[in-house]
Structure formats: C-alpha cells, structure tokens
Scaffold this active site. Structure first.
Site, PDB file in Angstrom:
ATOM      1  CE  LYS A  53      -3.820  -2.399   2.292  1.00  0.00           C
ATOM      2  NZ  LYS A  53      -4.589  -2.645   3.533  1.00  0.00           N
ATOM      3  CD  GLN A  97      -3.489  -4.432   6.507  1.00  0.00           C
ATOM      4  OE1 GLN A  97      -3.566  -3.382   5.880  1.00  0.00           O
ATOM      5  NE2 GLN A  97      -3.960  -5.571   6.028  1.00  0.00           N
ATOM      6  CG  ASP A 120      -9.364  -0.104   5.006  1.00  0.00           C
ATOM      7  OD1 ASP A 120      -9.063  -0.509   3.869  1.00  0.00           O
ATOM      8  OD2 ASP A 120      -8.655  -0.252   6.004  1.00  0.00           O
TER       9      ASP A 120
END
Ligand code: GUN
Length: 289
Positions: A53, A97, A120
């Site tokens: 990422k 995460q 997200d």
C-alpha cells in the site's frame, strides 16, 4: 475458451488515471493526498499488504506515513494514535491494518476512525451510506470486484450472483454493492451455515468466492459459462518457491477455468484492485475537502 480478468493490468490503468489527477493537483498548487497506515504487530501477510500500500502511494504521487505499534499495545494507546490522525490536517485518510491482536476490539477501533478519513470504507457511517446508495468511500475489495466487472463489460443486471462468505470486509458489503441500482444483480449470500452451497453455485451466473478455503470451489459446482471471481489469498507451503509458500485462491482454478466465460487468477486478480480502491478513497478524501 475462458478469458482471464487481469486485475494487475486493470489496477495499473486506474493507477495511471489517479497519478494524472495527482499531477494536475500539484500543478495547480492543491494539496497532495497523504495516506497513513497503522500496523500493529508483525503478522507476515499484514506486513506485505501494508508495504504494498505504501509502495502504491509512491507510484501515484501520494505521500504516505506508516505508524507501527507493538503486538501488546494497549487498546487505549491505539485509540490515541487514531485520534491523533483524526485531528492531523495533513493526513487526508488512513487505515488500521486488520486483523488486530485478540485483546483489541476491531469494532471499537473502526468506530474511532473519523468517517471522513476512513480510507477502507469500514466505518458504520460509510457502510450505511453504501447501503442506501449515497456517494462515499467504498470497502476496498468489494469496490475492486465491481470495478473489474464494469471495466470488462461483464453484464450484472438481473444475473444470478452467488457470494460465498459473509465477512464484514468482503462478502457482506459486496452482496449489497452488487444488488444496488446500477449494478442490479440478483444476489445470494451463502456462508458456513448454508445447507448445500453447491446447489446455489450450480445456478450462478457469477460466483464470488471469499471464504479463505483453498480450492473450495470445484468444477462440479460450476454452470457452463459462469464468471468466477476468486478473492482467496491463503498462504500454502510451496517447496519450489523461494519464500517456501505461495498464494492459493478459493477456486480450483485448473479444473474450474475450462467451464468459465471469465475467471480471475490468484495472484493478479482481485488483490491489486483492492489496493487501488484505497488510492481511490484517499483521492476522494482530499477532493471532498
Ligand atoms: N486486512 C485484509 N484486508 C484488509 C483491508 O482491506 N483493509 C485493512 N485495513 N485490513 C485488511
């Protein structure tokens, strides 16, 4: 003959589109998007995901910041780190995460993220916006899958779509996204308590496998000409690989593919599209400001 849905190629095209937009922003003196990621502990898959990422950010011209915390970090300390990012005007969006260590409540962490910075798309506010069809951040993997179907001109309207797996980050939001106006699929969500999953799969025009069980979907479950999207990314031992492991999808690719019209490979299918979704949401965050 089946055709491959190339997620790596498609993600590359979308990254180019995003990079152009960032370059235009830079030229006109606008803020360069800045994404932060919080990584708790050192889970091997999570390390790889986050490293990728961060790399993606560099490739499209975003700034990025990695915040590392120990496995045994108290929940309150993680919440404090989230508040700091919420209040930092230089950070446009961020992620925490997953998965998190057992002693930390994932729900409490996700709810602490400012919905406007939720790259997200996991915050209940953003899930809610998605459910009622409002514009907003979309969960990464579901967005990536719908975008692949669109870019490959694969018809979804009125078609029988069976999603396997009801996770909060893939199966459940995807089932909603696919049935929204504009995508218009008829969706069945099957899961670990479903009786006779195979009978549902056999009538599916589109199958999305997101249960994390290598090779679960076998040829006897496939209708001729079906579209198969494989979300599985389980690490399995592979003595011939330098790392000692390889990624295995939820679909028995070699035997299923010959029956399909379209199928995604693992790796190089859904994975790269998931990463692109994060960039899309981050760009949206800075554009909305
Ligand atoms: N773990 C597996 N997939 C994801 C994702 O899309 N976002 C985050 N934050 N964690 C994940």
């Amino acid at each position: 003959m089946y055709k491959i849905i190339d997620g790596k190629l498609t993600a590359g095209l979308i990254k180019n589109e995003i990079a152009l937009k960032v370059a235009e922003r830079a030229k006109s003196g606008k803020k360069i998007p800045h994404l932060a990621a919080i990584l708790v502990g050192s889970n091997a898959s999570s390390e790889t995901y986050v490293a990728n990422k961060i790399k993606d950010c560099g490739e499209v011209g975003f700034r990025s910041t990695l915040v590392r915390m120990n496995d045994d970090v108290p929940e309150e300390e993680l919440l404090e780190a989230i508040r700091k990012l919420n209040n930092d005007p230089d950070i446009d969006a961020f992620i925490v995460q997953l998965p998190l260590p057992e002693h930390i409540s994932e729900n409490r962490i996700i709810e602490a993220i400012d919905p406007e910075k939720d790259a997200d798309g996991f915050h209940p506010v953003n899930i809610g916006r998605m459910v009622v069809g409002l514009e907003g951040y979309l969960p990464a993997t579901p967005f990536g899958i719908v975008e692949l179907l669109k870019r490959y001109d694969i018809e979804t309207s009125g078609r029988e779509c069976v999603v396997i797996g009801r996770s909060n980050i893939v199966g459940r939001p995807l089932s909603i996204l696919l049935s929204r106006k504009g995508t218009d699929a008829t969706v069945t969500l099957v899961h670990s308590r479903t009786r006779d999953i195979a009978s549902h799969l056999r009538r599916a025009d589109i199958i999305v496998a997101a249960l994390g069980s290598p090779g679960f979907v076998t040829a006897d479950m496939i209708k001729q000409g079906a579209v198969v999207i494989d979300v599985g990314t389980t690490r399995v031992p592979s003595p011939s690989a330098r790392s000692g492991w390889k990624l295995a999808g939820d679909v028995d690719f070699d035997n299923v593919a010959p029956l399909c019209s379209w199928i995604t490979p693992v790796p190089g299918g859904v994975g790269p599209m998931t990463r692109v979704a994060l960039l899309r949401n981050t760009l949206m965050a800075v554009e909305l400001k």
